[in-house]
Design an enzyme around this catalytic site. Sequence first.
Site, PDB file in Angstrom:
ATOM      1  N   HIS A   5       0.764  -1.191  -0.072  1.00 15.25           N
ATOM      2  CA  HIS A   5       0.073   0.485   0.063  1.00 15.25           C
ATOM      3  C   HIS A   5       0.418   1.178   0.051  1.00 15.25           C
ATOM      4  O   HIS A   5       2.097   1.431   0.457  1.00 15.25           O
ATOM      5  CB  HIS A   5      -1.334   0.268   1.133  1.00 15.25           C
ATOM      6  CG  HIS A   5      -0.003   0.437   2.102  1.00 15.25           C
ATOM      7  ND1 HIS A   5      -0.088   1.106   3.140  1.00 15.25           N
ATOM      8  CD2 HIS A   5       0.268  -1.633   3.144  1.00 15.25           C
ATOM      9  CE1 HIS A   5       0.280   0.506   4.373  1.00 15.25           C
ATOM     10  NE2 HIS A   5       0.439  -0.335   4.414  1.00 15.25           N
ATOM     11  N   ASN A   6       0.355   2.224  -0.459  1.00 19.35           N
ATOM     12  CA  ASN A   6       0.844   4.001  -1.057  1.00 19.35           C
ATOM     13  C   ASN A   6       1.953   3.558  -0.952  1.00 19.35           C
ATOM     14  O   ASN A   6       3.041   4.442  -1.494  1.00 19.35           O
ATOM     15  CB  ASN A   6       1.499   4.053   0.603  1.00 19.35           C
ATOM     16  CG  ASN A   6      -0.193   4.874   1.459  1.00 19.35           C
ATOM     17  OD1 ASN A   6      -1.044   3.946   1.613  1.00 19.35           O
ATOM     18  ND2 ASN A   6      -0.683   6.075   0.994  1.00 19.35           N
TER      19      ASN A   6
END
Length: 318
Positions: free
Chosen positions: A230-231
């Site tokens: 994620h991210n």
Amino acid sequence: MKLSLIAELLENDFSGSDIEITGLNTLKNANEHEVSFVSNSKYIKDIESTKAAGVIIADYLVKHLPSACIPLVVEHSYLSMALLSKHFTPPIEDETLPIAVVGEGSKVSPKAVIANGAIIGKNCTILAHVYIGAEVVIGDNTIIYPSVTIYRDCKVGSDCIIHANSVIGSDGFGFATDTKGEHTKIYQNGNVIVEDDVEIGSNTSIDRAVFGSTLIKKGTRIDNLVQIGHNCEIGEYSVMVSQSGLAGSTKLGRNVVMGGQSAAAGHLSIAPFTTLAARSGVTSDIKESGKTFAGFPLMEHRAWLKLQAKIARLLKQK
């Protein structure tokens, strides 16, 4: 949700202007209608400059908040953020959204499922058992092979190819652990953005962001069996070979090449035009562009080759 209700959920006394809060975000990116959190004193500069309406924060850091920002003082800010994240999670599907729009010339298998609110561009090919979630946007001329799943709110550009069984936008691996050792899920309320001219191999998983977006920039080539946390941010025209992986929030510059089974820890930055040989492991930032690295612990490729030669000679001597 009203800011006063958030304060109540976090067992805070509330005073000040009560406003509607639209979501959670990072200290840097939060606006005056969002709440943020901080769990580490190393983010003091971000605390001082945040525009968030309120911040979930430890008592000793409150003095650094801007005067317009309401402190939501808790003992364990990371855990409190996790508990609050559930309240800002949108429904998996939403029947109140308009029927999906499919552009001219696109072919969608009758065995594919397109949720309400999705938009598919022109001349796309969507094959059997594909699932496209609510409010997903797909550009023109994109091919999506069988059994691909694209979770809600994600965006895929034009001229992309996504191979069978890949998953775009599944939840990132995020949780907060309390003093009893029990884990509380951090709901991942961001999305994934795949820009134009990206090819994604089969059985690859790209996690949605906690806040904001996981970003795959234009021209990227991703092999089969790749994990992107994620991210993360993958720079333009980068290449990730089979079984390579990135932990959350790591950023690759333009034209980075990751060999098979290479990996990077989280929250790192890798300079443009870096090459990582197969099975190399990155545990700190790479700041200088254009170099090739190998091994674990990571070292420049030439040094790694010399080391292997010396080890081979030592073994022969024995």
